[in-house]
Write an enzyme that holds these catalytic residues in place. Structure first.
Site, PDB file in Angstrom:
ATOM      1  N   CYS A  46     -23.942 -68.101  35.054  1.00  0.00           N
ATOM      2  CA  CYS A  46     -24.121 -68.030  36.503  1.00  0.00           C
ATOM      3  C   CYS A  46     -23.487 -66.745  37.050  1.00  0.00           C
ATOM      4  O   CYS A  46     -24.015 -65.671  36.845  1.00  0.00           O
ATOM      5  CB  CYS A  46     -23.583 -69.293  37.168  1.00  0.00           C
ATOM      6  N   HIS A  54     -26.384 -73.453  34.437  1.00  0.00           N
ATOM      7  CA  HIS A  54     -25.149 -73.993  33.842  1.00  0.00           C
ATOM      8  C   HIS A  54     -25.455 -74.846  32.613  1.00  0.00           C
ATOM      9  O   HIS A  54     -25.566 -76.075  32.729  1.00  0.00           O
ATOM     10  CB  HIS A  54     -24.388 -74.824  34.882  1.00  0.00           C
ATOM     11  N   GLU A  90     -23.593 -75.747  30.260  1.00  0.00           N
ATOM     12  CA  GLU A  90     -22.497 -76.657  29.872  1.00  0.00           C
ATOM     13  C   GLU A  90     -22.721 -78.082  30.362  1.00  0.00           C
ATOM     14  O   GLU A  90     -22.206 -79.031  29.774  1.00  0.00           O
ATOM     15  CB  GLU A  90     -21.155 -76.110  30.393  1.00  0.00           C
TER      16      GLU A  90
HETATM   17  N1  GLN Z   1     -21.488 -67.077  43.557  1.00  0.00           N
HETATM   18  C1  GLN Z   1     -22.696 -66.963  42.795  1.00  0.00           C
HETATM   19  C2  GLN Z   1     -23.894 -67.455  43.578  1.00  0.00           C
HETATM   20  O1  GLN Z   1     -23.755 -68.217  44.502  1.00  0.00           O
HETATM   21  C3  GLN Z   1     -22.598 -67.658  41.475  1.00  0.00           C
HETATM   22  C4  GLN Z   1     -22.422 -69.139  41.606  1.00  0.00           C
HETATM   23  C5  GLN Z   1     -21.962 -69.787  40.338  1.00  0.00           C
HETATM   24  O2  GLN Z   1     -21.452 -69.131  39.443  1.00  0.00           O
HETATM   25  N2  GLN Z   1     -22.094 -71.081  40.248  1.00  0.00           N
HETATM   26  O3  GLN Z   1     -24.998 -67.131  43.258  1.00  0.00           O
END
Ligand code: GLN
Length: 538
Positions: free
Chosen positions: A386, A512, A514
């Site tokens: 992410c 994600h 995980e």
């Molecule tokens: N802050 C980033 C976004 O909103 C990444 C978010 C995250 O890592 N879950 O896109």
């Protein structure tokens, strides 16, 4: 032959202290019952007033767990999924905030026809209807309901009252109350103390609930005499005091419960006649976790270091991936601000893999970018998740693509190269809660990539939680400079995964992974990342 007799309800409460591991206990009971052939699910009721943990700081609440259907939920739902391998959804987590919101919006609609709206029966009925909803949607044999917080808290009273009433709604034979407590060891006296447990059960009894089963958490084995004392004072059968001693791994907990006959007692008390639990596969992986052949160091470079619950699912995914590789993954927690101030050299020189996890806000970002650069240049296996993937794109744009000061519009305005940016639908959003790109989205994988090697297929679906995306205006240039776009969402035309050429393993994903890793089925990207780290170490 599985004999089933309508849905049964198991209520799990906790007393004495918080952080007892009620979630692990509920999940372990779930696993044992599932492995006896029962269809089960788990509901978490949280007594706080936030509508969900989505807007809470990871320092306060730990990780926000995201479900397939895009709910931002308590991290216990992660344990549920990892243990029982059943997808949770919006209906599996309700907070006091949600309960009150429903009741208050009914009131505004005039549904209560002029009546006085009260905790009993309006709030309690709403809580009970949330419990029934999970059963109605899933046609379950058993629903386990975990009540967050500690018995005696003011805010949990309506929940305790609801589960007290529930017994009379569905029948005594269909409900079971399991209470977790803590048995402290007083070293000066050389004794385990049962008094806090007695008091905790008393609080529960005062609220009208007699626990059927007690699970005291303890660091040392509880002697028979102490168990008998607990049973006597707490009005519980002796065999129903099931000690929960600290284990080397949480995945051992269901096996301990099983050898203490917990699932037999539960089935007997609920009148469920089913065969013994098949735990062969689970036991095999627990054995791998407990007896690793290799050891490998992997750094996590993030901002919420210090409270490992902030990255709960990542930690668990490494345990799964480690067991699949017969390795203990030693996680080295690195505060990205430290990398920013001291440089990556000293801190990252002895690790065999670097992971930059998700996150929000600009604090420590330059440190994360330095960690990415260090992994790229030194050909250390790298996994960006992410925000970690967004950092990998920014670093590539700056240092390979020649886009000076490239950045994400999350961290800086008036950028010449906003390589990470908001999509137009996100620009209009004002409300913070529940408005990110959330939940499961499809991704098409490019053949011949690390992604394809890992998944072994071209179409996958993974869970998201972010607002920002790789800016499509720059992907042509980035690709020309050698960035591999290994995963895409065709429907939304978004980049989901990136990789580098001439690097042993460098993968960034916008989602994600995980969240979908399981003990008996490690996530393929974590599995391959650990494998690459082991190879690097050689
Ligand atoms: N802050 C980033 C976004 O909103 C990444 C978010 C995250 O890592 N879950 O896109």
């Amino acid at each position: 032959m599985v004999k089933k007799t309508g849905t049964k309800f198991i209520f799990v409460t906790g007393g004495v202290v918080s952080a007892l591991g009620k979630g692990i206990a509920a999940s372990s009971i779930g696993l044992l019952l599932k492995q006896r052939g029962l269809k089960i699910s788990i509901l978490k009721l949280d007594p706080y007033l936030n509508l969900d943990p989505g807007t809470m700081s990871p320092f306060q609440h730990g990780e926000v767990y995201v479900t397939e259907d895009g709910a931002e939920t308590d991290l216990d739902l992660g344990h549920y999924e990892r243990f029982i391998d059943v997808n949770m959804g919006k209906i599996n987590n309700a907070t006091a905030g949600q309960i009150y919101e429903s009741v208050l919006s009914n009131e505004r609609r005039g549904d209560y026809l002029g009546g006085t709206v009260q905790v009993i029966p309006h709030i309690t009925n709403e809580i009970k209807s949330r419990i029934h909803n999970v059963v109605n949607e899933n046609k379950l044999d058993v629903l386990i309901v975990e009540i967050g917080g500690t018995v005696g808290d003011i805010e949990s009273l309506p929940f305790i009252e609801s589960i007290r009433q529930f017994k009379f709604d569905v029948g005594t034979q269909n409900t079971l109350y399991v209470h977790l407590t803590y048995i402290p060891y007083i070293s000066a006296a050389g004794e385990l103390k049962t008094k806090p447990t007695q008091h905790s059960v008393k609080s529960l009894q005062e609220l009208g609930i007699q626990p059927d089963i007690l699970i005291p958490r303890t660091e040392q084995s509880i002697p028979k005499s102490a168990k008998e004392k607990i049973a006597l004072f707490c009005n519980v059968e002796k065999r129903c005091v099931i000690e929960a001693k600290d284990q080397a791994t949480i995945y051992q907990v269901p096996l301990e419960f099983n050898s203490n006959k917990l699932d037999d007692i539960i089935c007997e008390k609920l009148g469920i006649d089913v065969p013994a639990a098949n735990l062969d596969d689970w036991k095999k992986y627990v054995k791998y976790v407990k007896n690793p052949v290799h050891n490998v160091k992997i750094a996590i470079v993030g901002k919420y270091i210090g409270l490992k619950d902030s990255y709960k699912s990542i930690v668990e995914a490494f345990i799964h991936a480690g067991s699949e590789n017969r390795a203990k993954v030693e996680l080295v927690w690195v505060n990205s601000e430290e990398v920013e101030h001291n440089g990556p050299g000293d801190i990252l020189s002895d690790v065999s893999g670097i992971l930059v996890p998700g996150g929000f806000g600009d604090r420590g970002i330059e440190g994360k970018l330095l960690a990415v650069k260090y992994a790229r240049e030194n050909k250390i296996p790298f996994f960006g998740i992410c925000l970690g993937m967004q950092c990998a794109v920014i670093e590539f744009a700056r240092n390979i693509g020649g886009m000076k000061n490239a950045n994400s519009t999350e961290f800086a305005r008036k950028l010449k190269y906003p390589v990470i940016d908001l999509m137009s639908d996100q620009k209009k959003i004002k409300r913070k809660g529940g408005t990110m790109r959330l939940g499961a989205f499809d991704c098409e994988i490019e053949k011949g990539t690390n992604m394809y090697n890992a998944y072994g297929t071209t179409s996958i679906s993974e869970r998201h939680r972010h607002r920002f995306e790789v800016n499509n205006d720059y992907i042509g240039t980035l690709e020309d400079c050698g960035l591999i776009l290994s995963g895409r969402n065709k429907e939304l035309n978004l980049v989901e995964a990136i990789e580098l050429q001439d690097h042993p393993w460098f993968v960034g994903v916008q989602y994600h992974p995980e969240l979908k890793s399981r003990l008996t089925n490690a996530h393929p990207l974590f599995r391959d990342f650990v494998k690459a780290a082991l190879n690097f170490q050689k």
